[in-house]
Enzyme design. Structure first.
Site, mmCIF file in Angstrom:
data_model
loop_
_atom_site.group_PDB
_atom_site.id
_atom_site.type_symbol
_atom_site.label_atom_id
_atom_site.label_comp_id
_atom_site.label_asym_id
_atom_site.label_seq_id
_atom_site.Cartn_x
_atom_site.Cartn_y
_atom_site.Cartn_z
ATOM 1 C CD GLU A 1 -0.140 -9.236 -2.419
ATOM 2 O OE1 GLU A 1 0.950 -9.747 -2.123
ATOM 3 O OE2 GLU A 1 -0.274 -8.027 -2.682
ATOM 4 C CG HIS B 1 2.748 -6.959 -4.265
ATOM 5 N ND1 HIS B 1 1.866 -6.383 -3.386
ATOM 6 C CD2 HIS B 1 3.621 -5.983 -4.606
ATOM 7 C CE1 HIS B 1 2.167 -5.108 -3.214
ATOM 8 N NE2 HIS B 1 3.235 -4.848 -3.949
ATOM 9 C CB CYS C 1 5.247 -3.828 -1.120
ATOM 10 S SG CYS C 1 5.799 -2.714 -2.403
ATOM 11 C CB ILE D 1 3.139 -2.723 -7.228
ATOM 12 C CG1 ILE D 1 2.613 -3.978 -7.952
ATOM 13 C CG2 ILE D 1 2.229 -1.527 -7.503
ATOM 14 C CD1 ILE D 1 1.299 -4.513 -7.410
ATOM 15 N NE ARG D 2 2.681 3.119 -6.406
ATOM 16 C CZ ARG D 2 2.467 3.378 -5.131
ATOM 17 N NH1 ARG D 2 3.248 4.189 -4.467
ATOM 18 N NH2 ARG D 2 1.440 2.848 -4.508
ATOM 19 N N GLY E 1 0.855 -1.181 0.000
ATOM 20 C CA GLY E 1 0.000 0.000 0.000
ATOM 21 C C GLY E 1 0.882 1.219 0.000
ATOM 22 C CD GLU E 2 2.326 5.703 -0.694
ATOM 23 O OE1 GLU E 2 2.112 5.078 -1.756
ATOM 24 O OE2 GLU E 2 3.427 6.203 -0.415
HETATM 25 N N1 GLN Z 1 5.744 2.794 -2.838
HETATM 26 C C1 GLN Z 1 4.984 2.375 -1.692
HETATM 27 C C2 GLN Z 1 5.540 3.009 -0.416
HETATM 28 O O1 GLN Z 1 6.572 3.618 -0.439
HETATM 29 C C3 GLN Z 1 4.986 0.859 -1.579
HETATM 30 C C4 GLN Z 1 4.248 0.249 -2.735
HETATM 31 C C5 GLN Z 1 3.535 -1.052 -2.429
HETATM 32 O O2 GLN Z 1 3.326 -1.415 -1.286
HETATM 33 N N2 GLN Z 1 3.094 -1.720 -3.484
HETATM 34 O O3 GLN Z 1 4.931 2.885 0.591
#
Ligand code: GLN
Length: 193
Positions: A173, A171, A82, A135-136, A50-51
């Site tokens: 999942e 990821h 992540c 993902i990022r 997530g973020e």
């Molecule tokens: N870029 C997000 C962060 O810095 C992490 C991305 C993710 O969890 N898919 O929190």
């Protein structure tokens, strides 16, 4: 046989994907949204993607930090993905992280921002052809001596284990994650991989 119960941090991000993957593998998934949710027994704790900045804020706002971190310190198997990996890293973008439990330094969005999302196939815990979706994703720049590397991309660590915590920049999942997550959990209990 008793079904295993997974506690998935569900304040923000990709918690539903983790819940669904564990449920497909025959586990019970419970969302952790508030302090009262932590009164139940869990067999494994999941910190989803997530973020991380938003998750960190919400964890503090909801008063979840102390209880969650007490659970982590009690030795329960923890899977962090992540943003979850970032929350648990000792150092983030050069700054010390007070919540850190993994002796690693990470750089956020190290593989680029939106366009830096990609999928590859690699070896995880000795298992071949595991699809890994980034993902990022954070880059793991440095790992301490007590940290085991579980996966790599172009030579760089992308998955680590320290004590009861497994942290992945990718990821698990996604991409038939149910078998991977179930295997990860069972191997953490028996430490077979
Ligand atoms: N870029 C997000 C962060 O810095 C992490 C991305 C993710 O969890 N898919 O929190």
């Amino acid at each position: 046989m008793r079904r295993y119960r997974v506690g998935v941090l569900a304040v923000q991000g990709a918690f539903i994907e983790h819940e669904q993957a564990f449920e497909r593998a025959g586990f019970d998934a419970v969302e952790i949204r508030q302090l009262a949710d932590l009164e139940q027994h869990f067999d494994v704790l999941v910190f989803p993607g997530g973020e991380s900045t938003v998750q960190r804020l919400l964890l503090h706002e909801l008063g979840l930090v102390e209880s969650l971190w007490r659970m982590i310190d009690s030795g329960i198997p923890v899977f962090a993905t992540c943003a979850g990996l970032i929350l648990l890293a000792n150092k983030v973008d050069g700054e010390r992280n007070a919540l850190g439990r993994l002796d690693i330094s990470v750089k956020r969005n190290a593989y680029g921002r939106q366009l830096g999302s990609f999928s590859t196939v690699g070896v995880f815990c000795g298992r071949e052809h595991v699809r890994m979706t980034f993902i990022r994703a954070p880059g793991i720049e440095c790992v301490g001596s007590g940290v085991e590397i579980l996966s790599r991309y172009e030579g760089n660590a992308t998955g680590v284990r320290q004590g009861n915590i497994v942290g992945l920049a990718w990821h698990p999942e996604l991409n038939a994650g149910e078998t991977l997550l179930a295997d990860m959990f069972l191997s953490e209990r028996g430490r077979v991989c």
